[in-house]
Design a protein around this motif. Structure first.
Motif, PDB file in Angstrom:
ATOM      1  N   LYS A 143       7.447   3.480   8.793  1.00 32.76           N
ATOM      2  CA  LYS A 143       7.705   4.783   9.781  1.00 32.76           C
ATOM      3  C   LYS A 143       8.104   3.744  11.553  1.00 32.76           C
ATOM      4  N   GLY A 144       7.804   2.635  11.082  1.00 37.19           N
ATOM      5  CA  GLY A 144       9.092   1.707  12.174  1.00 37.19           C
ATOM      6  C   GLY A 144       7.684   2.052  13.340  1.00 37.19           C
ATOM      7  N   VAL A 145       6.070   1.979  12.836  1.00 34.63           N
ATOM      8  CA  VAL A 145       5.300   1.358  13.518  1.00 34.63           C
ATOM      9  C   VAL A 145       4.713  -0.271  14.109  1.00 34.63           C
ATOM     10  N   ARG A 146       4.706  -0.646  14.631  1.00 38.98           N
ATOM     11  CA  ARG A 146       4.280  -2.179  14.844  1.00 38.98           C
ATOM     12  C   ARG A 146       3.156  -2.703  15.569  1.00 38.98           C
ATOM     13  N   GLN A 147       2.357  -1.641  16.593  1.00 38.56           N
ATOM     14  CA  GLN A 147       1.300  -1.542  17.089  1.00 38.56           C
ATOM     15  C   GLN A 147       0.060  -0.979  16.338  1.00 38.56           C
ATOM     16  N   VAL A 148      -1.296  -0.829  16.012  1.00 41.07           N
ATOM     17  CA  VAL A 148      -1.524  -0.607  14.889  1.00 41.07           C
ATOM     18  C   VAL A 148      -3.093  -1.591  14.522  1.00 41.07           C
ATOM     19  N   TYR A 149      -4.081  -0.661  14.734  1.00 41.45           N
ATOM     20  CA  TYR A 149      -5.383  -1.395  14.495  1.00 41.45           C
ATOM     21  C   TYR A 149      -5.314  -2.045  15.663  1.00 41.45           C
ATOM     22  N   GLY A 150      -5.390  -2.350  16.330  1.00 41.44           N
ATOM     23  CA  GLY A 150      -4.718  -3.818  17.259  1.00 41.44           C
ATOM     24  C   GLY A 150      -4.587  -5.402  17.147  1.00 41.44           C
TER      25      GLY A 150
ATOM     26  N   VAL B 154      -5.312  -9.588   7.611  1.00 41.75           N
ATOM     27  CA  VAL B 154      -6.253  -8.896   8.534  1.00 41.75           C
ATOM     28  C   VAL B 154      -6.461  -7.546   8.667  1.00 41.75           C
ATOM     29  N   ILE B 155      -8.091  -7.846   9.785  1.00 41.03           N
ATOM     30  CA  ILE B 155      -7.949  -6.170   8.967  1.00 41.03           C
ATOM     31  C   ILE B 155      -8.033  -5.087   9.921  1.00 41.03           C
ATOM     32  N   THR B 156      -7.650  -3.924   8.809  1.00 42.10           N
ATOM     33  CA  THR B 156      -7.318  -2.927   9.617  1.00 42.10           C
ATOM     34  C   THR B 156      -8.005  -1.543   9.338  1.00 42.10           C
ATOM     35  N   PRO B 157      -9.591  -1.226  10.330  1.00 44.53           N
ATOM     36  CA  PRO B 157     -10.505  -0.458   9.978  1.00 44.53           C
ATOM     37  C   PRO B 157      -9.981   0.941  10.245  1.00 44.53           C
ATOM     38  N   THR B 158     -10.305   1.774   9.423  1.00 42.79           N
ATOM     39  CA  THR B 158     -10.532   3.209   9.259  1.00 42.79           C
ATOM     40  C   THR B 158     -11.880   3.909   9.115  1.00 42.79           C
ATOM     41  N   SER B 159     -12.307   4.843  10.059  1.00 37.48           N
ATOM     42  CA  SER B 159     -13.331   5.589  10.605  1.00 37.48           C
ATOM     43  C   SER B 159     -13.424   5.983   9.465  1.00 37.48           C
ATOM     44  N   LYS B 160     -14.116   6.889   8.792  1.00 39.44           N
ATOM     45  CA  LYS B 160     -14.240   7.270   7.612  1.00 39.44           C
ATOM     46  C   LYS B 160     -14.807   8.670   7.499  1.00 39.44           C
ATOM     47  N   ALA B 161     -13.689   9.554   6.923  1.00 36.14           N
ATOM     48  CA  ALA B 161     -13.600  10.210   6.927  1.00 36.14           C
ATOM     49  C   ALA B 161     -15.220  11.504   5.979  1.00 36.14           C
ATOM     50  N   PHE B 162     -15.374  12.372   6.782  1.00 34.45           N
ATOM     51  CA  PHE B 162     -16.492  13.869   6.143  1.00 34.45           C
ATOM     52  C   PHE B 162     -15.475  15.214   5.989  1.00 34.45           C
TER      53      PHE B 162
ATOM     54  N   GLU C 253      -8.961   7.651   9.546  1.00 34.56           N
ATOM     55  CA  GLU C 253      -8.154   7.044  10.877  1.00 34.56           C
ATOM     56  C   GLU C 253      -7.911   5.700  11.307  1.00 34.56           C
ATOM     57  N   PRO C 254      -6.578   5.448  11.588  1.00 37.87           N
ATOM     58  CA  PRO C 254      -6.984   4.022  11.957  1.00 37.87           C
ATOM     59  C   PRO C 254      -7.533   4.081  12.944  1.00 37.87           C
ATOM     60  N   LEU C 255      -8.192   2.589  13.937  1.00 40.84           N
ATOM     61  CA  LEU C 255      -9.229   2.486  14.128  1.00 40.84           C
ATOM     62  C   LEU C 255      -8.116   1.061  15.153  1.00 40.84           C
ATOM     63  N   SER C 256      -8.957   0.809  16.259  1.00 42.89           N
ATOM     64  CA  SER C 256      -8.772  -0.736  16.888  1.00 42.89           C
ATOM     65  C   SER C 256     -10.327  -1.521  17.193  1.00 42.89           C
TER      66      SER C 256
ATOM     67  N   GLY D 100       0.775  -1.235  -0.224  1.00 49.13           N
ATOM     68  CA  GLY D 100      -0.112   0.387  -0.294  1.00 49.13           C
ATOM     69  C   GLY D 100       0.783   1.003   0.482  1.00 49.13           C
ATOM     70  N   THR D 101       0.192   2.410  -0.442  1.00 47.52           N
ATOM     71  CA  THR D 101       0.938   4.095  -0.551  1.00 47.52           C
ATOM     72  C   THR D 101      -0.072   5.072   0.076  1.00 47.52           C
ATOM     73  N   THR D 102      -0.562   5.149   1.108  1.00 53.17           N
ATOM     74  CA  THR D 102      -1.692   5.447   1.724  1.00 53.17           C
ATOM     75  C   THR D 102      -1.069   5.269   2.738  1.00 53.17           C
ATOM     76  N   GLY D 103      -1.471   6.872   3.470  1.00 53.22           N
ATOM     77  CA  GLY D 103      -1.042   7.165   4.844  1.00 53.22           C
ATOM     78  C   GLY D 103      -1.147   5.737   6.292  1.00 53.22           C
ATOM     79  N   THR D 104      -2.720   4.997   5.344  1.00 52.60           N
ATOM     80  CA  THR D 104      -3.429   4.658   6.524  1.00 52.60           C
ATOM     81  C   THR D 104      -2.602   3.128   6.346  1.00 52.60           C
ATOM     82  N   SER D 105      -2.288   2.477   5.344  1.00 53.73           N
ATOM     83  CA  SER D 105      -1.642   0.979   4.856  1.00 53.73           C
ATOM     84  C   SER D 105      -0.237   0.658   5.652  1.00 53.73           C
TER      85      SER D 105
END
Length: 314
Positions: free
Chosen positions: A116-123, A140-148, A154-157, A104-109
């Motif tokens: 970026k060194g993130v290892r704990q995300v989306y629960g 895995v499921i990587t849920p995000t909030s729906k932007a309006f 934004e990533p969610l757990s 992926g290439t988006t900020g939430t991929s």
């Protein structure tokens, strides 16, 4: 005549226009969804791509029919190759993305965050030592909030989804079960076609009885990432990007020539549009094993759609 830039039909009620689809809500709770040929990016329509709407509608139809034993979907009828009649739903406020690979290439991929060194995300707890585009230990499921209103997803757990009241615990468990089962079916059938289903987005809603229903589209070239299976291992070993349906010719061409968010879009060359159309047609064939038949030279797409939707006029 051979392009569907828009599908405004005044005889149909409650019209609203999305980025790609034109929609009408009928009084009896049905929704008419017409897939146009618009190519949308940067919050605007960039071009009209021949056959794009037909490819998206028919690819989704292929998958809806092959997954209806897993999860109920919104489909009621297909009166036209560009049109689906669906049940109108209350869409759940969480976007469900299932990922089988670190890509992926988006900020939430996952790949962007992992680099970026993130290892704990989306629960989730991601292991060390993963390579770009490598298969995850399991999907895995990587849920995000729906932007309006121009906001960002934004990533969610799972805990955040439930504690913030976005979904109940039962809804989250149902959505998770459906999403992983749909993805497993998608990967299995894609493998038979020589493809890898890498990741995909699902949209769910609830009907008048509170049942969770699969909506929108499923496993299309716009909602999913596919790679070619036969070249994947060699490209991974060489550190190269996997071979995919690269349909971003127009987006790349535009960004090289202007700021697509503020500038006027230059005239896009016809050969670029046709190359993009060819990718969509090829994707449909590779995914389904079927061929998009050429439109007759004298056929007007909007006139055909109007004729097929006449029984739904007020």
């Amino acid at each position: 005549m051979h392009l569907l830039a828009a599908a405004y039909i005044p005889e149909l009620p409650h019209y609203y226009r999305g980025k790609v689809r034109d929609n009408y809500d009928l009084p009896d709770g049905r929704r008419i969804i017409i897939a146009s040929d618009r190519l949308s990016a940067f919050d605007r329509a960039l071009a009209v791509i021949p056959d794009k709407g037909r490819v998206l509608t028919q690819t989704a139809r292929y998958w809806f029919e092959r997954t209806k034993d897993i999860c109920p979907n919104h489909v009621l009828a297909y009166p036209d190759p560009n049109v689906v009649i669906g049940k109108r739903l209350d869409i759940l406020p969480v976007e469900i993305v299932v990922r089988g690979y670190l890509a992926g290439t988006t900020g939430t991929s996952l790949l962007t965050l992992y680099k970026k060194g993130v290892r704990q995300v989306y629960g989730l707890s991601l292991p060390e030592g993963l390579r770009d585009n490598q298969a995850l230990p399991e999907p895995v499921i990587t849920p995000t909030s729906k932007a309006f209103d121009g906001g960002h997803d934004e990533p969610l757990s799972p805990d955040e989804i439930v504690s913030n009241g976005l979904l109940t615990q039962d809804q989250w468990q149902t959505v998770s079960r459906y999403a992983l089962a749909l993805f497993a079916r998608g990967q299995a059938l894609a493998a038979e076609r020589g493809l890898i289903l890498v990741d995909t987005k699902y949209e769910f809603g609830t009907d008048e009885d509170g049942r969770i229903i699969l909506a929108d589209e499923i496993h299309t070239p716009d909602s999913s990432r596919y790679w070619m299976a036969d070249s994947y291992a060699d490209r991974l070993e060489a550190g190269e990007r996997p071979e995919s349906f690269d349909k971003d010719f127009v987006r790349a061409w535009v960004t090289e020539r202007c700021d697509p968010y503020t500038d006027e879009i230059p005239v896009i060359p016809a050969d670029l549009i046709e190359r993009t159309a060819a990718v969509y047609r090829d994707a449909y064939h590779r995914i389904t094993g079927e061929t998009i038949e050429p439109i007759a030279p004298d056929q007007d797409i909007l006139s055909r759609i109007r004729a097929n939707l006449a029984p739904y006029f007020s």
